[in-house]
Enzyme design. Structure first.
Site, PDB file in Angstrom:
ATOM      1  CG  ASP A 169      -2.098   0.920   1.142  1.00 45.66           C
ATOM      2  OD1 ASP A 169      -2.424   1.171  -0.153  1.00 45.66           O
ATOM      3  OD2 ASP A 169      -2.852   1.145   2.038  1.00 45.66           O
ATOM      4  CG  HIS A 264      -5.000   3.292  -4.036  1.00 46.31           C
ATOM      5  ND1 HIS A 264      -3.711   3.636  -3.881  1.00 46.31           N
ATOM      6  CD2 HIS A 264      -5.628   2.464  -2.750  1.00 46.31           C
ATOM      7  CE1 HIS A 264      -3.454   3.271  -2.639  1.00 46.31           C
ATOM      8  NE2 HIS A 264      -4.394   2.665  -1.988  1.00 46.31           N
ATOM      9  CG  HIS A 267      -6.981  -2.233  -4.912  1.00 50.21           C
ATOM     10  ND1 HIS A 267      -8.192  -1.644  -4.661  1.00 50.21           N
ATOM     11  CD2 HIS A 267      -6.560  -3.196  -4.278  1.00 50.21           C
ATOM     12  CE1 HIS A 267      -8.627  -2.222  -3.605  1.00 50.21           C
ATOM     13  NE2 HIS A 267      -7.696  -3.178  -3.213  1.00 50.21           N
ATOM     14  CG  HIS A 281      -5.688  -2.151  -0.081  1.00 49.98           C
ATOM     15  ND1 HIS A 281      -6.947  -1.526  -0.797  1.00 49.98           N
ATOM     16  CD2 HIS A 281      -5.078  -0.923   0.285  1.00 49.98           C
ATOM     17  CE1 HIS A 281      -6.542  -0.126  -0.851  1.00 49.98           C
ATOM     18  NE2 HIS A 281      -5.448   0.118  -0.512  1.00 49.98           N
TER      19      HIS A 281
END
Length: 378
Positions: A169, A264, A267, A281
């Site tokens: 992340d 992101h 993602h 995540h």
């Protein structure tokens, strides 16, 4: 130009810091609503009991049901009112932390992560879900937590995969902040409080946020592997301390005040593929970072540095690493389309975005990552 920067009022990190939790509760009063999963409470019960005795405070156990839903938030708000709680504590992982944010609504909030898997603890935002776990909405509050308290001895004893996922992340933070800065896009620090209703705060990122994002990346490159080894041995070293700070504080400030970009959004697109659901995540964001670098035609030297880091610490570099062994053209285009919906952060990239260009970047990143693994004999 309007700029914005947001951060918690106080961030404290160190070994056995949970023993000082009662000191911070006393800043607000004597009784705190403790929102935590029972397993997380069990992990740190001795420290919670010790800090209660030392500082003369009380924890109101919430019986947290595990989901950050509107119904659970309403129930816990009522409990806090009935028990005259002076503050709210969110202890554990993301769901407990987000629920605590929603209950506190920006007031008298102490966040105590027991893992370093994401950069959410420092932020003024939360994700709401339905009772059965489906996405509901985002919520933004008037300020970030009052206190973020990190006990690195607890982090060191958590499964290593959480720490590595947190590095995934954090890996995106600099590249997304760089893109957002180059495009003069808005950042989350400017968002208004309350449940989002399509209104975006008009604020750009600060030089401070970009510098913190850059430091986050530098710290990962310098200390990531050493921190992983420390966690594998369940011990606290300076490298582990540095990576915990990078995963939680530097990445948290960097994403919220520096901005999100392609990583992101990609993602989010990947989440439509069932094979990705068992991956964390940060693991999916790591691949999203590689895809963003391909999308922006970053130098191969930069891509190779990211690839080498990912393989070193055990982060995904290709689609098969996140459970996608086969990807049809139809599925690829669906992933790219999801990443490109109007509200996604990919539009903070400093050039026009198309579904076709994102699909090409994902496919190319997958091939580059797969080839890099083969060349490294992994």
């Amino acid at each position: 130009m309007r700029k914005a920067f947001i951060s918690p009022s106080k961030y404290v990190q160190g070994e056995d810091e949970l023993l000082n939790l009662g000191y911070f509760v006393n800043l607000f009063g004597k009784t705190a609503l403790l929102i935590a999963h029972s397993d997380d409470v069990s992990r740190v019960k001795d420290k919670l009991d010790s800090t209660k005795r030392k500082f003369g405070i009380e924890f109101v156990e919430s019986g947290f049901r595990g989901e950050c839903s509107r119904q659970e938030v309403a129930r816990l708000k009522e409990l806090a009112k009935d028990k005259s709680c002076a503050c709210t504590i969110g202890l554990g992982g993301g769901k407990a932390i987000d629920t605590a944010k929603c209950v506190a609504e920006g007031e008298a909030l102490i966040i105590v992560p027991t893992i370093a898997a994401t950069d959410a603890p420092t932020s003024h935002s939360a994700v709401l879900y339905t009772e059965d776990g489906a996405f509901d909405d985002y919520a933004y509050f008037k300020q970030s937590p009052s206190v973020v308290l990190i006990d690195t001895s607890v982090i060191a004893n958590a499964p290593v995969r959480f720490l590595v996922s947190g590095m995934g992340d954090a890996l995106s933070t600099y590249f997304e902040a760089r893109a957002t800065s180059n495009s003069y896009s808005n950042v989350n620090a400017g968002l208004p409080c309350g449940y989002r209703e399509g209104v975006c705060g008009e604020a750009k990122g600060t030089n401070t946020a970009l510098a913190l994002a850059a430091l986050c990346y530098q710290t990962l490159m310098k200390d990531g592997l050493k921190a992983k080894i420390s966690c594998e041995n369940k011990c606290v070293t300076q490298a582990l301390e540095n990576i915990v700070e990078a995963n939680i504080l530097l990445s948290g400030l960097g994403f919220e005040s520096g901005g999100l970009g392609g990583a992101h959004a990609i993602h989010d697109g990947l989440t439509i593929l069932e094979g990705t659901h068992k991956y964390y995540h940060g693991e999916k964001v790591a691949f999203g970072t590689l895809a963003q670098l391909v999308l922006e035609n970053a130098p191969m030297s930069e891509i190779n540095e990211v690839l080498n880091f990912c393989l070193e610490v055990g982060l995904p570099v290709c689609l098969s690493d996140i459970g996608v062994d086969r990807l049809s053209q139809e599925d690829l285009m669906a992933v790219a389309a999801k990443a490109c919906i109007p509200e996604e952060s990919i539009h903070a990239m400093p050039f026009p975005i198309t579904v076709e260009s994102v699909a090409a970047a994902i496919k190319t990143a997958d091939t580059i990552g797969s080839n890099h693994k083969k060349n490294r004999g992994v």
